[in-house]
Motif scaffolding. Structure first.
Motif: not given
Length: 132
Positions: A61-74
Protein backbone atom coordinates in the motif's frame (compact mmCIF):
# COMPACT_ATOMS: atom_id res chain seq x y z
CA UNK A 1 -5.75 5.51 -6.40
CA UNK A 2 -8.46 4.36 -8.69
CA UNK A 3 -9.03 1.03 -10.35
CA UNK A 4 -9.37 1.44 -14.09
CA UNK A 5 -10.57 -0.98 -16.73
CA UNK A 6 -8.10 -1.85 -19.43
CA UNK A 7 -8.25 -0.23 -22.77
CA UNK A 8 -6.21 -0.39 -25.90
CA UNK A 9 -3.19 -2.66 -25.83
CA UNK A 10 -3.29 -3.78 -22.18
CA UNK A 11 -6.75 -5.35 -22.11
CA UNK A 12 -5.57 -8.92 -21.65
CA UNK A 13 -4.09 -8.32 -18.19
CA UNK A 14 -7.30 -7.35 -16.39
CA UNK A 15 -8.09 -4.29 -14.27
CA UNK A 16 -5.25 -2.15 -13.04
CA UNK A 17 -4.67 0.60 -10.53
CA UNK A 18 -2.84 3.77 -11.41
CA UNK A 19 -0.37 4.20 -8.55
CA UNK A 20 1.65 7.16 -9.73
CA UNK A 21 3.03 9.26 -12.50
CA UNK A 22 6.38 8.91 -14.24
CA UNK A 23 7.85 12.42 -14.38
CA UNK A 24 10.62 13.97 -16.48
CA UNK A 25 12.75 14.47 -13.34
CA UNK A 26 13.13 10.66 -13.19
CA UNK A 27 14.67 10.71 -16.68
CA UNK A 28 17.04 13.53 -15.74
CA UNK A 29 18.23 11.63 -12.67
CA UNK A 30 18.76 8.34 -14.51
CA UNK A 31 19.91 9.68 -17.91
CA UNK A 32 17.09 7.86 -19.70
CA UNK A 33 14.30 8.88 -22.06
CA UNK A 34 11.33 6.86 -20.84
CA UNK A 35 7.99 8.41 -21.84
CA UNK A 36 6.26 10.23 -19.00
CA UNK A 37 2.81 9.10 -17.96
CA UNK A 38 0.81 6.94 -15.58
CA UNK A 39 2.41 4.07 -13.69
CA UNK A 40 0.15 1.04 -13.40
CA UNK A 41 -0.09 -1.72 -10.82
CA UNK A 42 -1.63 -5.00 -11.88
CA UNK A 43 -3.42 -7.37 -9.48
CA UNK A 44 -0.64 -9.95 -9.83
CA UNK A 45 1.89 -7.67 -8.11
CA UNK A 46 0.46 -8.34 -4.66
CA UNK A 47 0.66 -12.09 -5.32
CA UNK A 48 4.25 -11.70 -6.52
CA UNK A 49 5.28 -9.74 -3.42
CA UNK A 50 3.53 -12.15 -1.04
CA UNK A 51 5.28 -15.11 -2.71
CA UNK A 52 8.77 -13.68 -3.27
CA UNK A 53 9.06 -10.94 -0.62
CA UNK A 54 6.62 -11.95 2.18
CA UNK A 55 8.36 -9.84 4.80
CA UNK A 56 7.12 -6.65 3.09
CA UNK A 57 3.73 -7.84 1.80
CA UNK A 58 1.97 -5.45 4.17
CA UNK A 59 3.88 -2.54 2.58
CA UNK A 60 2.35 -2.85 -0.92
CA UNK A 61 0.00 0.00 0.00
CA UNK A 62 3.01 2.33 0.21
CA UNK A 63 3.82 2.10 -3.52
CA UNK A 64 2.09 5.38 -4.40
CA UNK A 65 3.97 7.21 -1.65
CA UNK A 66 7.30 5.75 -2.76
CA UNK A 67 6.67 6.86 -6.36
CA UNK A 68 5.53 10.34 -5.29
CA UNK A 69 8.31 10.92 -2.74
CA UNK A 70 11.35 8.71 -3.37
CA UNK A 71 14.49 9.33 -1.35
CA UNK A 72 16.73 7.66 -3.93
CA UNK A 73 16.42 6.88 -7.61
CA UNK A 74 18.45 4.62 -9.86
CA UNK A 75 18.59 2.39 -12.84
CA UNK A 76 19.53 -1.28 -13.09
CA UNK A 77 22.00 -1.41 -16.00
CA UNK A 78 20.77 -4.92 -16.86
CA UNK A 79 17.16 -3.71 -17.27
CA UNK A 80 16.75 -1.15 -20.05
CA UNK A 81 13.79 1.23 -19.74
CA UNK A 82 13.41 0.76 -16.01
CA UNK A 83 13.94 2.69 -12.80
CA UNK A 84 14.34 1.85 -9.14
CA UNK A 85 12.81 4.13 -6.51
CA UNK A 86 13.80 3.76 -2.85
CA UNK A 87 12.05 5.22 0.17
CA UNK A 88 13.61 4.97 3.61
CA UNK A 89 11.11 3.87 6.25
CA UNK A 90 11.93 1.50 9.12
CA UNK A 91 12.99 -0.68 6.16
CA UNK A 92 14.44 0.57 2.88
CA UNK A 93 11.71 -0.20 0.33
CA UNK A 94 12.44 -0.33 -3.40
CA UNK A 95 9.85 -0.15 -6.16
CA UNK A 96 10.97 -1.30 -9.60
CA UNK A 97 9.16 0.23 -12.55
CA UNK A 98 9.47 -0.99 -16.15
CA UNK A 99 8.26 0.18 -19.52
CA UNK A 100 6.42 -2.37 -21.64
CA UNK A 101 7.66 -1.12 -24.99
CA UNK A 102 5.38 -3.34 -27.06
CA UNK A 103 2.24 -2.02 -25.41
CA UNK A 104 3.67 1.38 -24.34
CA UNK A 105 2.81 1.52 -20.64
CA UNK A 106 4.75 1.77 -17.37
CA UNK A 107 4.09 -0.72 -14.60
CA UNK A 108 5.36 -1.72 -11.17
CA UNK A 109 7.37 -4.88 -11.82
CA UNK A 110 8.38 -5.62 -8.24
CA UNK A 111 8.82 -4.29 -4.75
CA UNK A 112 11.26 -5.43 -2.12
CA UNK A 113 13.33 -4.27 0.82
CA UNK A 114 17.04 -3.69 0.55
CA UNK A 115 19.45 -3.71 3.46
CA UNK A 116 21.21 -0.57 4.58
CA UNK A 117 24.47 -2.11 3.33
CA UNK A 118 23.07 -2.68 -0.18
CA UNK A 119 21.61 0.81 -0.20
CA UNK A 120 24.96 2.33 0.73
CA UNK A 121 26.82 0.18 -1.82
CA UNK A 122 24.45 1.26 -4.60
CA UNK A 123 24.85 4.91 -3.60
CA UNK A 124 28.64 4.55 -3.53
CA UNK A 125 28.70 2.85 -6.94
CA UNK A 126 26.43 5.52 -8.44
CA UNK A 127 23.60 3.12 -9.21
CA UNK A 128 21.36 5.03 -6.80
CA UNK A 129 21.32 8.81 -6.31
CA UNK A 130 19.63 11.04 -3.78
CA UNK A 131 16.39 12.42 -5.23
CA UNK A 132 14.93 15.76 -4.12
Amino acid sequence: MQILPYGGDVMEKGPFTQVGEYIEAFNHSTSQSIPCGPILQFPGLETHVKKHHPNIAASVGLISQIIAEPDFIGHNPKEPNSIELVKVFSKNLMVCIKLDQDRNYLYVASMYDITEGKLQNRIKSGRLKFFK
